[in-house]
Enzyme design. Structure first.
Site: not given
Ligand code: PGA
Length: 256
Positions: A172, A9, A102, A178
């Protein structure tokens, strides 16, 4: 046995120039593997919409699939700034992320909107990757399962259990995205098993076949232990999908 999926992603990252380098590296390092020793692994990159044409031309003929990060629930019309399922299909997308946290958190996508987008994707013949997950506060209050149940049930209500055939669910936890904080393999496995069990109440065979991938700070050095869990069928990878060596190493962990 379920086929593993590693999906990148990219979020709102990239440029024509940097994408070109990344895509060439992925193609070079992954294509031969996906055809041979990793034949059972599926790899996907979900890119910003303006780069779909670039990704289509760079990845056509390769074993790496591409998709989008969002789609409108409407077919066409006066929806300024929105992108329809058929537009994604014009650029060869087979997958689309639906309900990423998000989008739920920053762009007001409610369970209702997410369910409508899931249905639109499914009806169009795209593979929705339905993202679900709890916030830190929800986990600490002990309501993780009821949050996941609510998010899944909203989609069930609109699309029914049959809507889940040939789709992907991504667990998730919002607190792991993040942040560098990954759910432990045990924590993730417990939620994946819960999702599978909840759907199996409606259709055991479908739940057994459904791929449930984990997302939230997946990196080269934690991927293998996550993917070794019985109900974790791969990963949805944000930050680490922008670095070819990291992403390739994560794919390798999913194919061993
Ligand atoms: P990340 O994001 O691997 O940077 O934690 C995962 C996502 O939001 O799909």
């Amino acid at each position: 046995m379920r086929q593993k999926l590693v999906a990148g992603n990219w979020k709102m990252h990239g440029s024509l120039q940097s994408n070109q380098v990344l895509l060439a590296q992925l193609r070079e390092k992954l294509d031969a593997k996906l055809g041979a020793q990793c034949a059972r692994l599926e790899v996907l990159v979900c890119v910003p919409a303006p780069y779909l044409a670039q990704v289509q031309s760079s990845l056509s003929g390769s074993s790496i699939a591409w998709g989008a990060q969002n789609v409108s629930q409407h077919k066409s019309g006066a929806y300024t700034g929105e992108i329809s399922t058929s537009m994604l299909q014009d650029f060869g997308c087979r997958h689309v992320l639906i309900g990423h946290s998000e989008r739920r958190g920053m762009y007001g996508e409610t369970d209702f909107v997410v369910a409508a987008k899931f249905k639109a994707a499914k009806v169009a013949g795209l593979i929705p990757v339905l993202c679900v997950g709890e916030t830190l506060q929800e986990r600490e209050s002990g309501v993780t399962e009821s949050v996941i149940a609510r998010q899944i049930d909203a989609v069930l209500e609109v699309s029914g259990i049959d809507g889940f055939w040939q789709t992907v669910v991504a667990y998730e936890p919002v607190w792991a995205i993040g942040t560098g904080k990954t759910a432990s393999p045990g924590q993730a496995q417990a939620v994946h098993a819960y999702i599978r069990q909840r759907l199996s109440q409606h259709h055991a065979g479908l739940a057994e076949e459904l791929r449930i991938v984990y997302g939230g700070s997946v990196k080269a050095d934690n991927a293998a232990e996550l993917f070794a869990m019985p109900d974790i069928d791969g990963g949805l990878v944000g930050g680490a999908s922008l670095v070819s060596a990291e992403f390739v190493a994560i794919c390798e962990a999913a194919c061993s």
